[in-house]
Scaffold this motif. Structure first.
Motif, PDB file in Angstrom:
ATOM      1  N   ASP A 136      40.693  28.973  45.592  1.00  0.00           N
ATOM      2  CA  ASP A 136      40.104  29.990  46.461  1.00  0.00           C
ATOM      3  C   ASP A 136      40.192  31.396  45.907  1.00  0.00           C
ATOM      4  OD1 ASP A 136      42.804  30.203  46.648  1.00  0.00           O
ATOM      5  OD2 ASP A 136      42.935  29.882  48.803  1.00  0.00           O
ATOM      6  N   ALA A 137      40.752  31.582  44.735  1.00  0.00           N
ATOM      7  CA  ALA A 137      40.736  32.912  44.122  1.00  0.00           C
ATOM      8  C   ALA A 137      39.315  33.216  43.649  1.00  0.00           C
ATOM      9  CB  ALA A 137      41.717  32.966  42.957  1.00  0.00           C
ATOM     10  N   LEU A 138      38.813  34.405  44.006  1.00  0.00           N
ATOM     11  CA  LEU A 138      37.412  34.739  43.747  1.00  0.00           C
ATOM     12  C   LEU A 138      37.294  35.875  42.749  1.00  0.00           C
ATOM     13  CD1 LEU A 138      35.976  34.548  47.385  1.00  0.00           C
ATOM     14  CD2 LEU A 138      36.118  32.727  45.664  1.00  0.00           C
ATOM     15  N   ARG A 139      36.152  35.881  42.095  1.00  0.00           N
ATOM     16  CA  ARG A 139      35.780  36.973  41.204  1.00  0.00           C
ATOM     17  C   ARG A 139      34.560  37.674  41.788  1.00  0.00           C
ATOM     18  NH1 ARG A 139      37.575  37.558  35.731  1.00  0.00           N
ATOM     19  NH2 ARG A 139      39.498  36.348  35.533  1.00  0.00           N
ATOM     20  N   ALA A 140      34.543  38.969  41.636  1.00  0.00           N
ATOM     21  CA  ALA A 140      33.379  39.726  42.095  1.00  0.00           C
ATOM     22  C   ALA A 140      32.210  39.479  41.151  1.00  0.00           C
ATOM     23  CB  ALA A 140      33.715  41.209  42.166  1.00  0.00           C
ATOM     24  N   ALA A 141      31.042  39.317  41.756  1.00  0.00           N
ATOM     25  CA  ALA A 141      29.847  39.117  40.939  1.00  0.00           C
ATOM     26  C   ALA A 141      29.543  40.375  40.151  1.00  0.00           C
ATOM     27  CB  ALA A 141      28.672  38.739  41.826  1.00  0.00           C
ATOM     28  N   LYS A 142      29.411  40.231  38.870  1.00  0.00           N
ATOM     29  CA  LYS A 142      29.188  41.378  37.998  1.00  0.00           C
ATOM     30  C   LYS A 142      27.735  41.407  37.555  1.00  0.00           C
ATOM     31  CE  LYS A 142      30.804  43.524  33.725  1.00  0.00           C
ATOM     32  NZ  LYS A 142      31.711  43.400  32.554  1.00  0.00           N
ATOM     33  N   GLN A 143      27.121  42.546  37.793  1.00  0.00           N
ATOM     34  CA  GLN A 143      25.723  42.707  37.384  1.00  0.00           C
ATOM     35  C   GLN A 143      25.669  43.024  35.901  1.00  0.00           C
ATOM     36  OE1 GLN A 143      23.140  42.171  39.327  1.00  0.00           O
ATOM     37  NE2 GLN A 143      21.602  42.641  37.771  1.00  0.00           N
ATOM     38  N   PRO A 144      24.950  42.243  35.117  1.00  0.00           N
ATOM     39  CA  PRO A 144      24.865  42.527  33.677  1.00  0.00           C
ATOM     40  C   PRO A 144      24.163  43.848  33.407  1.00  0.00           C
ATOM     41  CG  PRO A 144      23.326  40.804  34.281  1.00  0.00           C
ATOM     42  CD  PRO A 144      24.150  41.050  35.485  1.00  0.00           C
ATOM     43  N   ASP A 145      24.589  44.528  32.396  1.00  0.00           N
ATOM     44  CA  ASP A 145      24.010  45.825  32.052  1.00  0.00           C
ATOM     45  C   ASP A 145      22.723  45.685  31.232  1.00  0.00           C
ATOM     46  OD1 ASP A 145      26.108  47.106  33.367  1.00  0.00           O
ATOM     47  OD2 ASP A 145      27.358  47.112  31.546  1.00  0.00           O
ATOM     48  N   TYR A 146      22.666  44.668  30.398  1.00  0.00           N
ATOM     49  CA  TYR A 146      21.532  44.572  29.467  1.00  0.00           C
ATOM     50  C   TYR A 146      20.743  43.269  29.619  1.00  0.00           C
ATOM     51  CZ  TYR A 146      24.221  48.333  27.320  1.00  0.00           C
ATOM     52  OH  TYR A 146      24.927  49.489  27.106  1.00  0.00           O
ATOM     53  N   ALA A 147      21.416  42.210  29.992  1.00  0.00           N
ATOM     54  CA  ALA A 147      20.748  40.898  30.062  1.00  0.00           C
ATOM     55  C   ALA A 147      19.854  40.846  31.300  1.00  0.00           C
ATOM     56  CB  ALA A 147      21.773  39.787  30.101  1.00  0.00           C
ATOM     57  N   ARG A 148      18.663  40.305  31.135  1.00  0.00           N
ATOM     58  CA  ARG A 148      17.715  40.132  32.221  1.00  0.00           C
ATOM     59  C   ARG A 148      17.149  38.729  32.165  1.00  0.00           C
ATOM     60  NH1 ARG A 148      19.992  43.954  33.372  1.00  0.00           N
ATOM     61  NH2 ARG A 148      19.247  46.046  34.002  1.00  0.00           N
ATOM     62  N   SER A 149      16.729  38.202  33.287  1.00  0.00           N
ATOM     63  CA  SER A 149      16.136  36.872  33.325  1.00  0.00           C
ATOM     64  C   SER A 149      14.815  36.879  32.562  1.00  0.00           C
ATOM     65  CB  SER A 149      15.914  36.434  34.778  1.00  0.00           C
ATOM     66  OG  SER A 149      15.242  35.202  34.814  1.00  0.00           O
ATOM     67  N   SER A 150      14.631  35.837  31.760  1.00  0.00           N
ATOM     68  CA  SER A 150      13.401  35.762  30.960  1.00  0.00           C
ATOM     69  C   SER A 150      12.201  35.378  31.808  1.00  0.00           C
ATOM     70  CB  SER A 150      13.584  34.733  29.847  1.00  0.00           C
ATOM     71  OG  SER A 150      13.879  33.456  30.399  1.00  0.00           O
ATOM     72  N   SER A 151      12.414  34.893  33.053  1.00  0.00           N
ATOM     73  CA  SER A 151      11.295  34.484  33.912  1.00  0.00           C
ATOM     74  C   SER A 151      10.760  35.608  34.752  1.00  0.00           C
ATOM     75  CB  SER A 151      11.753  33.344  34.831  1.00  0.00           C
ATOM     76  OG  SER A 151      12.824  33.766  35.658  1.00  0.00           O
ATOM     77  N   SER A 152      11.446  36.767  34.809  1.00  0.00           N
ATOM     78  CA  SER A 152      10.996  37.883  35.638  1.00  0.00           C
ATOM     79  C   SER A 152       9.962  38.721  34.908  1.00  0.00           C
ATOM     80  CB  SER A 152      12.202  38.743  36.024  1.00  0.00           C
ATOM     81  OG  SER A 152      12.835  39.245  34.859  1.00  0.00           O
TER      82      SER A 152
END
Length: 301
Positions: A285-301
């Protein structure tokens, strides 16, 4: 005067001259002596006959053993049967070389006990089964997408399920399931961070799906470091006993830790105590905060 009177007839008993007499009538002492054949001519003919082979030998000298060997070897005279035998010998030698190499690769396990070999085989079978299960799941998803009447709804459902699975791997959602608890007690402080890292890698290789160590969620980017008087995970210091909560198939996780020369034996050499407990329900149950990538983007967007 008549002619008979002028030429008197020779008497009947007169003898022929010696030169006109037959040879047998001539007395032996009257026969002329035949000249003897010179001995020099006989000796010269024998000498000429003896020297004739020497002249031939001078023209064509005898070959040496090396020359005869060279003429016998080159140009090569190879028959079809010899070619077939050479090909068979080459194939046989290649097979022997491959066999020797395979035997040398497996020499590391020759000294292992029978029960250790059984554990290793069970672990390999478990990994193979997990890969086959994953392959089957992917094939089932593909079939559902192809056969579903509402493909958009089915794709949405699978997207939500995939998000939940990725959340477990990323540590952003809690997880529960069967697994093991690994507790390491190090009274003398001999256990180092690299040994805990080896433990983590062995658990991952055995099929661990979610891991938590002393309240710290382990993710793909987690790292171990030596801190003063203890060990740090992702920069957060933890103290002993080190407790691993692992979700996965216990029948694969526990044998992976107990293989010869594995985690348990290595830690026990450092005079640490290792305890492995199976459980039908492990809660991570220990959680990590979701981290928004700085440079990586989805290739489908």
């Amino acid at each position: 005067m008549s002619t008979n009177d002028s030429q008197p007839e020779e008497p009947m008993g007169s003898e022929l001259p010696p030169q006109d007499r037959p040879e047998q009538d001539v007395p032996r002492e009257a026969q002329p002596a035949r000249p003897a054949r010179p001995a020099e001519s006989t000796e010269s003919s024998e000498t000429a006959a003896d020297t004739a082979p020497d002249a031939d030998q001078a023209v064509a000298p005898a070959q040496t053993g090396r020359q005869r060997l060279a003429e016998g070897l080159w140009p090569p005279r190879v028959s079809r049967a010899q070619l077939i035998v050479a090909l068979l010998l080459f194939v046989l030698g290649l097979g022997l070389a491959i066999q020797v190499r395979s035997n040398s690769d497996s020499s590391a396990l020759r000294g292992a006990r029978q029960e250790d070999l059984v554990r290793i085989l069970d672990e390999l079978d478990g990994r193979t089964k997990r890969l086959e299960d994953e392959k089957q799941q992917l094939e089932d998803q593909r079939k559902e997408l192809e056969s579903s009447s509402n493909q958009a709804e089915e794709a949405r459902r699978q997207t939500i399920e995939k998000e939940r699975q990725l959340g477990i791997l990323a540590g952003t959602v809690a997880a529960q399931g069967p697994g093991i608890t690994l507790k390491i007690t190090d009274p003398k402080g001999q256990v180092q961070s690299d040994q805990l890292l080896d433990t983590l890698q062995e658990l991952r290789a055995a099929g661990a799906e979610a891991i938590q160590v002393n309240g710290v969620r382990i993710v793909a980017g987690s790292f171990f470091s030596d801190e003063g008087g203890g060990i740090g995970i992702d920069g957060k210091k933890i103290t002993q006993p080190y407790e691993f909560k692992v979700i996965g198939k216990a029948q694969d996780l526990e044998p992976a830790l107990n293989i010869p020369g594995g985690v348990v034996q290595t830690l026990e050499k450092e005079q640490a105590t290792v305890a492995v407990t199976r459980s039908a329900k492990i809660v991570v149950d220990a959680l990590r905060a979701a981290k928004q990538p700085d440079y990586a983007r989805s290739s489908s967007s």
